[in-house]
Design a protein around this motif. Sequence first.
Motif, PDB file in Angstrom:
ATOM      1  N   GLY A 583     -22.325   2.740 -12.972  1.00 60.18           N
ATOM      2  CA  GLY A 583     -21.407   2.403 -14.070  1.00 60.18           C
ATOM      3  C   GLY A 583     -20.075   3.113 -13.988  1.00 60.18           C
ATOM      4  O   GLY A 583     -19.452   3.397 -15.012  1.00 60.18           O
ATOM      5  N   GLN A 584     -19.621   3.406 -12.781  1.00 60.82           N
ATOM      6  CA  GLN A 584     -18.332   4.090 -12.685  1.00 60.82           C
ATOM      7  C   GLN A 584     -17.200   3.082 -12.527  1.00 60.82           C
ATOM      8  O   GLN A 584     -17.153   2.323 -11.563  1.00 60.82           O
ATOM      9  N   GLN A 585     -16.291   3.085 -13.464  1.00 63.92           N
ATOM     10  CA  GLN A 585     -15.163   2.145 -13.441  1.00 63.92           C
ATOM     11  C   GLN A 585     -14.161   2.553 -12.368  1.00 63.92           C
ATOM     12  O   GLN A 585     -13.872   3.734 -12.175  1.00 63.92           O
ATOM     13  N   ALA A 586     -13.598   1.557 -11.682  1.00 59.74           N
ATOM     14  CA  ALA A 586     -12.614   1.841 -10.630  1.00 59.74           C
ATOM     15  C   ALA A 586     -11.328   2.401 -11.212  1.00 59.74           C
ATOM     16  O   ALA A 586     -10.942   2.086 -12.334  1.00 59.74           O
ATOM     17  N   GLY A 587     -10.682   3.226 -10.417  1.00 55.87           N
ATOM     18  CA  GLY A 587      -9.343   3.705 -10.741  1.00 55.87           C
ATOM     19  C   GLY A 587      -8.391   3.310  -9.616  1.00 55.87           C
ATOM     20  O   GLY A 587      -8.827   2.915  -8.534  1.00 55.87           O
ATOM     21  N   ARG A 588      -7.102   3.426  -9.906  1.00 59.10           N
ATOM     22  CA  ARG A 588      -6.111   3.116  -8.868  1.00 59.10           C
ATOM     23  C   ARG A 588      -5.986   4.336  -7.964  1.00 59.10           C
ATOM     24  O   ARG A 588      -5.700   5.431  -8.450  1.00 59.10           O
ATOM     25  N   VAL A 589      -6.186   4.149  -6.670  1.00 56.75           N
ATOM     26  CA  VAL A 589      -6.091   5.304  -5.766  1.00 56.75           C
ATOM     27  C   VAL A 589      -4.760   5.336  -5.028  1.00 56.75           C
ATOM     28  O   VAL A 589      -4.354   6.390  -4.552  1.00 56.75           O
ATOM     29  N   SER A 590      -4.083   4.207  -4.913  1.00 63.69           N
ATOM     30  CA  SER A 590      -2.740   4.266  -4.322  1.00 63.69           C
ATOM     31  C   SER A 590      -1.932   3.064  -4.769  1.00 63.69           C
ATOM     32  O   SER A 590      -2.474   2.019  -5.140  1.00 63.69           O
ATOM     33  N   LYS A 591      -0.614   3.276  -4.736  1.00 63.01           N
ATOM     34  CA  LYS A 591       0.307   2.198  -5.114  1.00 63.01           C
ATOM     35  C   LYS A 591       1.571   2.378  -4.289  1.00 63.01           C
ATOM     36  O   LYS A 591       2.202   3.434  -4.335  1.00 63.01           O
ATOM     37  N   GLY A 610     -10.783  -2.449  -3.691  1.00 61.36           N
ATOM     38  CA  GLY A 610      -9.957  -3.657  -3.791  1.00 61.36           C
ATOM     39  C   GLY A 610      -8.592  -3.377  -3.186  1.00 61.36           C
ATOM     40  O   GLY A 610      -7.925  -2.423  -3.585  1.00 61.36           O
ATOM     41  N   LEU A 611      -8.203  -4.191  -2.203  1.00 60.80           N
ATOM     42  CA  LEU A 611      -6.854  -4.098  -1.638  1.00 60.80           C
ATOM     43  C   LEU A 611      -6.055  -5.235  -2.267  1.00 60.80           C
ATOM     44  O   LEU A 611      -6.323  -6.406  -1.974  1.00 60.80           O
ATOM     45  N   PHE A 612      -5.139  -4.905  -3.144  1.00 57.73           N
ATOM     46  CA  PHE A 612      -4.441  -5.928  -3.925  1.00 57.73           C
ATOM     47  C   PHE A 612      -2.985  -6.056  -3.497  1.00 57.73           C
ATOM     48  O   PHE A 612      -2.314  -5.042  -3.241  1.00 57.73           O
ATOM     49  N   ASN A 619       1.213  -9.679   2.576  1.00 59.72           N
ATOM     50  CA  ASN A 619       1.609  -8.357   3.043  1.00 59.72           C
ATOM     51  C   ASN A 619       0.387  -7.592   3.545  1.00 59.72           C
ATOM     52  O   ASN A 619      -0.734  -7.913   3.169  1.00 59.72           O
ATOM     53  N   ARG A 620       0.629  -6.573   4.346  1.00 64.67           N
ATOM     54  CA  ARG A 620      -0.489  -5.745   4.809  1.00 64.67           C
ATOM     55  C   ARG A 620      -0.733  -4.629   3.804  1.00 64.67           C
ATOM     56  O   ARG A 620       0.191  -3.928   3.401  1.00 64.67           O
ATOM     57  N   VAL A 621      -1.980  -4.488   3.405  1.00 68.24           N
ATOM     58  CA  VAL A 621      -2.345  -3.432   2.457  1.00 68.24           C
ATOM     59  C   VAL A 621      -3.249  -2.446   3.198  1.00 68.24           C
ATOM     60  O   VAL A 621      -4.149  -2.857   3.937  1.00 68.24           O
ATOM     61  N   THR A 622      -2.992  -1.159   2.982  1.00 68.68           N
ATOM     62  CA  THR A 622      -3.757  -0.127   3.693  1.00 68.68           C
ATOM     63  C   THR A 622      -4.542   0.718   2.702  1.00 68.68           C
ATOM     64  O   THR A 622      -3.984   1.214   1.726  1.00 68.68           O
ATOM     65  N   ALA A 623      -5.836   0.874   2.977  1.00 69.09           N
ATOM     66  CA  ALA A 623      -6.655   1.823   2.210  1.00 69.09           C
ATOM     67  C   ALA A 623      -6.860   3.032   3.106  1.00 69.09           C
ATOM     68  O   ALA A 623      -7.479   2.933   4.174  1.00 69.09           O
ATOM     69  N   LYS A 624      -6.311   4.166   2.679  1.00 68.67           N
ATOM     70  CA  LYS A 624      -6.401   5.371   3.516  1.00 68.67           C
ATOM     71  C   LYS A 624      -7.585   6.218   3.066  1.00 68.67           C
ATOM     72  O   LYS A 624      -7.772   6.426   1.865  1.00 68.67           O
TER      73      LYS A 624
END
Length: 670
Positions: A583-591, A610-612, A619-624
């Motif tokens: 039950g852990q809600q997502a947070g924004r990790v990068s913008k 989620g890569l948005f 566009n290319r989205v990067t999750a680091k």
Amino acid sequence: MKTWRLGWSVLLIAGWAAAGEVWVADLGLANMTQGYGSPQKNQSVDKNPLKLAGQTYAHGVGTHAESLFELNLLGEADRFTAVVGVDDEVKGQPGSVEFKVTADGKEVFTSGLKKAGMEPSKVDVDLKGVKSLLLEVTDAGDGIDFDHADWVEAKITYHGAKPTAGPAHKEEAVILTPKPPATPRINGTRITGVRPGREFLYTVAATGERPMTFAAEKLPAGLKLDPNSGIITGSVTDRSHRTYEVLLKASNARGKAERVLKIVVGDKIALTPPMGWNSWNCFAHAVSAEKVQAAAKAMVESGLIQHGWSYINIDDFWEVHKDSKDPTLQGPHRGADGHIIPNPRFPNMKGLTAYVHGLGLKIGLYSSPGPWTCGECVASFDHEELDAQDYAAWGFDYLKYDWCSYRPNMEKTRTRPVSCAAMAKFEKDGAPAKLLDQMRPYAIMRAALDKQNRDILFSFCQYGMGDVWKWGEALGGNCWRTTGDITDTWGSMAGIGFGQAGHELYAGPGHWNDPDMLVVGQVGWGHLHPSRLTPNEQYTHISLWCLLCSPLLIGCDMTQFDDFTLGLLTNDEVLEVNQDPLGQQAGRVSKEGNLEVWAKKMEDGSLAVGLFNRGVIANRVTAKWSDLGLTGKQRVRDLWRQTDIGAFDGRFEASVPRHGVLLVRLWPTR
Ligand code: GAL
């Protein structure tokens, strides 16, 4: 292109256009989408004269972030000019936006951050050869509140055909969700809570060929499972609070499946976000018992029930209206004993709940703490306990309680005693009077529901007032709306969804943030139309709501499902992100500009990410890994397509379409 010059004027010959200029405000603003209100010609979104930094302008468009206007230029335009800024009508308020102009997929203007009172910026863009022009206003990353944006003196000069409004590109509605196999597969929530002695209802959600046979091992005493339907009913007799690990089994001609369901007997319900349907976004004031029954039937027949969808919720307009001319909304408000009398469209509430329960589904109802609901029907003020008694006696499982006509000074006029026990702690701690006023009606209904011998999920609806997420749980709310009403536009959905950053601190099993209901499928608040969100925007919507652990309440007419919408709502790997027991809600990790990465931890230690791409260009989205708190190699799985993408170290990068998402799950490879 043939034109005749006559002095200053230019002649138009049938079908041919001549050189000219056009105000953007005259280009079919109905095609402009925005997060609040509607686009205005020559005035601000709140219908005042356009005014930027003290100067008033006669021409222009008043809009509101997130705003998007697409124009087809056919390569026959010359220049786009405008002056942009935040309208003075919100001076002193925190609104901030960014204006962007994109020509054939290339960003050709950005205003930088704009707030009311700041010097406006001039836009002057060369349009030679450009076919598609996008005028965009973003929320500048801080949500859409007070984002009143003006494109003043906005005009396009052209030498050929006049520009027209409307998307230059058409997105194909690609169904990404694979069809489930014919062998049985058990889906849906893995954990459910119930109070001892209370009516229990859980339908084993399983896909696969029918007929299917169900069984369960180690069910708590008092519960029984119907082997043909997989519906578990009864009430747990064991009064000690404990968790039962029940082994669910499903088998058909092709094979069998097993899965553990935890039944937590205690004082908490809604251990995962509720999943279901609500009548408002499709039927609004036109709801009826027949439509509710049809919705329940459709939830079963469409197969949604096999993916864990369970609530059928009646919103406003089951009650008698204050002064409607419609006879089906007329009648006595309450009996002599004070008990509420539903309107003639709902002649048999008990029969309706029995029908829905018989299908293995739960059912919800709606009211308001004031004398009238938002639609001006009879509501609960001064009758809370009687109403709670009726909801329980009729067999309802869910109550949405919508602020609307409630005013704190009404408390002086009460005639029946009430309890506000839930807010005692806040009173003792000296919470400000205004906050206590916002809590009181919810505390009163909480106490009334607590007196009933029935588990009723309590959903607060007061649009986020007083930062409800900070106290909703303490007041016994199972979920609380964090925003105003959603509509089926990118501006509204994205503004609300991405505006949830930070709320993750307050959600958890039994208590959820609610950014409002889903706007996919045939929606329309009484006048149905297909959702105006593009296919990619719809993938973003569902992915984000799953990451946010939001209640998932389908807002469309379920008797009119199309395959694309069904695909959106039946992807078990995606829904699992929403229903994960942790039950852990997502947070924004990068913008980075328009590109955002959101992540949530799952019970098994994996991460849903989620890569948005909120921008209008792919566009290319990067999750680091450094942003995600990960080290080492990770297996990356695409959840919509249900396929592994590969193993990655340090980062994962992908191309994401405009307004789209790539939803993945990451497991360490060791
Ligand atoms: C609004 C609420 C909507 C719907 C409506 C009914 O206040 O936010 O979700 O319930 O009232 O009148």
